[in-house]
Write an enzyme that holds these catalytic residues in place. Structure first.
Site, short mmCIF file in Angstrom:
data_model
loop_
_atom_site.label_atom_id
_atom_site.label_comp_id
_atom_site.label_asym_id
_atom_site.label_seq_id
_atom_site.Cartn_x
_atom_site.Cartn_y
_atom_site.Cartn_z
N ALA A 56 -0.52 -8.72 2.65
CA ALA A 56 -1.30 -8.04 1.64
C ALA A 56 -0.39 -7.41 0.59
O ALA A 56 0.76 -7.05 0.88
CB ALA A 56 -2.17 -6.96 2.29
N ARG A 57 -0.91 -7.29 -0.62
CA ARG A 57 -0.15 -6.62 -1.67
C ARG A 57 0.04 -5.15 -1.32
O ARG A 57 -0.76 -4.54 -0.62
CB ARG A 57 -0.87 -6.72 -3.01
CG ARG A 57 -0.94 -8.11 -3.60
CD ARG A 57 -1.48 -8.03 -5.02
NE ARG A 57 -0.50 -7.47 -5.94
CZ ARG A 57 -0.79 -6.78 -7.03
NH1 ARG A 57 -2.05 -6.51 -7.32
NH2 ARG A 57 0.16 -6.33 -7.82
N GLY A 58 1.07 -4.56 -1.86
CA GLY A 58 1.32 -3.15 -1.63
C GLY A 58 2.62 -2.94 -0.87
O GLY A 58 3.28 -3.89 -0.44
N GLY A 101 3.86 -1.08 5.35
CA GLY A 101 3.76 0.15 6.12
C GLY A 101 4.74 0.16 7.29
O GLY A 101 5.26 -0.88 7.70
N LYS A 130 -5.37 -5.24 9.74
CA LYS A 130 -4.30 -4.29 10.04
C LYS A 130 -4.03 -4.29 11.54
O LYS A 130 -4.92 -3.99 12.34
CB LYS A 130 -4.69 -2.89 9.56
CG LYS A 130 -5.08 -2.84 8.08
CD LYS A 130 -5.61 -1.47 7.66
CE LYS A 130 -4.52 -0.43 7.62
NZ LYS A 130 -5.02 0.84 7.00
N ASP A 157 -14.09 2.60 5.59
CA ASP A 157 -14.59 2.33 6.93
C ASP A 157 -13.75 1.20 7.55
O ASP A 157 -13.64 0.11 7.00
CB ASP A 157 -16.06 1.90 6.85
CG ASP A 157 -16.73 1.87 8.21
OD1 ASP A 157 -16.13 2.38 9.17
OD2 ASP A 157 -17.86 1.35 8.30
#
Length: 586
Positions: free
Chosen positions: A319-321, A324, A340, A375
């Protein structure tokens, strides 16, 4: 032996059906109380019911599993008997208005009995093809159709009076005039006419937090527009607080960042179908979830995902970003969801555990998300074709999250994963959008942090990379591994020292206890990326500089300690008919 097998299969089907019937009865009983809570302004009881209802499905499923296990006993051909039970169950639910919920309940029991990985066509009620969606077009029971015989004010007054609340209106005639004025203005601007063929108003009333919502649709020729009247109940009586007339406004009401509605109707699929006619961009999964059936929302999402995979060929990719430290996050670009997975190990400075992370996600599920938290839906034992994964992504998942991800033949098996609606990472949004949009998002970021605080939530990590922007332009929080209740934090001011060298030291020179938070340090890590104009940061500090003071946070804690439930409105402040405070509320 065959007769014995048939008898046991029937008993299994009857037991699951009885468990489902009990679940629905309890669900409706809790939902029914929402009207009384609203009429009597029993807000703490409303909140307690919301929490109780969230866990009802899981509790009833596990009770049913226990009973069914006793019936199966030491049966050698458990699958054969289950197939017979499945056939009997299908016949039991064929005429039910809540058949889709019954199928989900059956599959929930099935997956726990057989510890299903992926899709098990042998024992589940599986269908990934097209299904009919009842819209209630001919259902006089579900909605009432009104036509304007006099002016719009009279029409609105009749809608309000038809609800028959056991509570007084503060100013029904004035509310009717205000609503009518906005309605007429909308019709003239949008349809160039005051003509409306009919107004279809749902009979069931929607309740959430401190609000009640009358929902319907305006019809003219082949055109449809939503109409929603939010009602609040103050000390002086009930008032219409706003009028929502566009798809965008009503979509926010049913957002994936909101808690679920209380609404009672015997055919939830019919209700979701009516809402779909107002909100064509909303998936049925989102709509079922919004009306209180997140388990069936998961089922709908699950089916949509596998149906999408059968009709697409792009691959799962990172995913972009900013990557983590706790989660491995990936997506299917053509499917608007991120996946996730908790990593096996967390690099410093993260000091948490897998169980702690899962508890925080559970906290978010049970907490009022006040329109500011995404959510997250939890799945177990999913299976996908290996060739749908980008090789680099798969290698990373096996390296970082091998405890949750494995490869068996040509299948990638994911033992545990959270899914969330995809949003635009705020740190990227600030850099990639126009200065006007970036500034609006920056200011809403500050508002989001304050809304979370009033809802007793402290994000922990306030980095922009942990927030995102929805298609409506709202900033939401989506990274929960450091989240905590605000009441558990101790906000402090950095103490003064007589030793200048100590103050300039890179090491902490004063005592710090677990739970201590120093807002003066926030600007260090909240500062925007370097390529974002300085003027946007300066504007943020001008509007939300109080976030950098301990006094602000302590003040919020003191308000929470009084025990009053905060107000949050699921529509912009400027849409309200009156402004009694600077806060927004529902």
């Amino acid at each position: 032996m065959e007769s014995e097998d048939l008898d046991t299969a029937r008993r299994i089907a009857d037991t699951i059906h009885a468990g489902f019937v009990d679940y629905v009865a309890e669900f409706n009983l809790i939902s029914r109380r929402a009207r009384s809570h609203f009429e009597k302004r029993e807000w703490p009881l409303q909140e307690a019911d919301a929490s109780e209802r969230l866990n009802l499905h899981t509790e009833r499923v596990w009770q049913t599993v226990s009973l069914v296990e006793d019936l199966l006993g030491g049966t050698p051909d458990r699958r054969g008997k289950w197939r017979l039970a499945r056939g009997h169950f299908k016949r039991r639910i064929a005429e039910r208005g809540d058949m889709v919920l019954a199928e989900t309940y059956f599959n929930s029991v099935t997956r726990r009995i057989f510890t299903t990985i992926g899709v098990d066509n042998d024992v589940e009620l599986r269908w990934f093809g097209a299904t009919s969606v009842p819209r209630g077009e001919a259902s006089a029971e579900m909605f009432t159709s009104l036509t304007r015989t006099r002016d719009s004010a009279a029409l609105i007054a009749s809608i309000l009076e038809s609800c028959e609340f056991d509570a007084k209106w503060a100013d029904l005639e004035g509310d009717a005039r205000r609503v009518a004025a906005r309605l007429d203005s909308f019709l003239l601007d949008t349809w160039d006419s005051l003509d409306v063929d009919s107004v279809d108003m749902l009979r069931p009333v929607f309740f959430r937090n401190k609000g009640a919502y009358l929902i319907g649709r305006l019809r003219q020729l082949n055109r449809i527009a939503p109409i929603v009247l939010p009602i609040i109940h103050g000390e002086d009586g009930m008032r219409v607080d706003s009028l929502l007339l566009t798809e965008l406004q009503v979509s926010r009401l049913f957002s994936f960042t909101r808690s679920y509605f209380f609404v009672e109707w015997p055919n939830p699929a019919e209700l979701a179908g009516f809402l779909k006619s107002l909100l064509p961009m909303k998936s049925l999964a989102e709509l079922h979830t919004a009306i209180g059936f997140p388990q069936h929302g998961k089922t709908s999402l699950y089916r949509s995902l596998y149906r999408h995979l059968e009709n697409s060929n792009d691959k799962f990719v990172l995913a972009r970003g900013t990557p983590g430290m706790v989660m491995s996050v990936f997506t299917l670009v053509s499917f608007n969801v991120v996946f996730k997975i908790i990593k096996d190990h967390f690099d410093p400075p993260k000091n948490t555990t897998r169980d702690a992370v899962m508890r925080r996600y559970k906290l978010v599920y049970n907490h009022d998300r006040v329109g500011r938290m995404v959510d997250a839906q939890e799945f177990e034992n999913l299976s996908f074709d290996r060739d749908r994964f980008d090789p680099a992504l798969l290698e990373q998942l096996l390296t970082e999250a091998g405890g949750s991800v494995s490869v068996t033949g040509n299948q990638v098996v994911i033992r545990h994963v959270y899914t969330e609606r995809q949003v635009y990472p705020l740190n990227l949004y600030l850099r990639e959008m126009s200065a006007d949009k970036a500034e609006a998002a920056a200011l809403d970021w500050g508002a989001a942090i304050k809304d979370l605080a009033v809802a007793n939530v402290f994000p922990g990590d306030l980095f922009t990379k942990n927030f995102g922007v929805t298609r409506h332009g709202s900033v939401v929080f989506y990274d929960y591994d450091e989240l905590t209740l605000l009441e558990e934090c101790r906000f402090r001011t950095i103490p003064d020292s007589d030793d200048h060298e100590l103050e300039m030291s890179s090491q902490v020179w004063f005592a710090v206890e677990p739970g201590d938070v120093f807002p003066e340090q926030f600007p260090t890590f909240m500062r925007f990326p370097r390529d974002v104009p300085d003027s946007i940061w300066e504007r943020f500090c001008e509007v939300h500089g109080d976030l950098f003071t301990a006094n602000y946070w302590v003040g919020v804690q003191e308000e929470l300690a009084h025990g009053d439930l905060p107000d949050f409105y699921p529509y912009p402040q400027h849409l309200r008919f009156r402004r009694r405070s600077t806060k927004a509320a529902e």
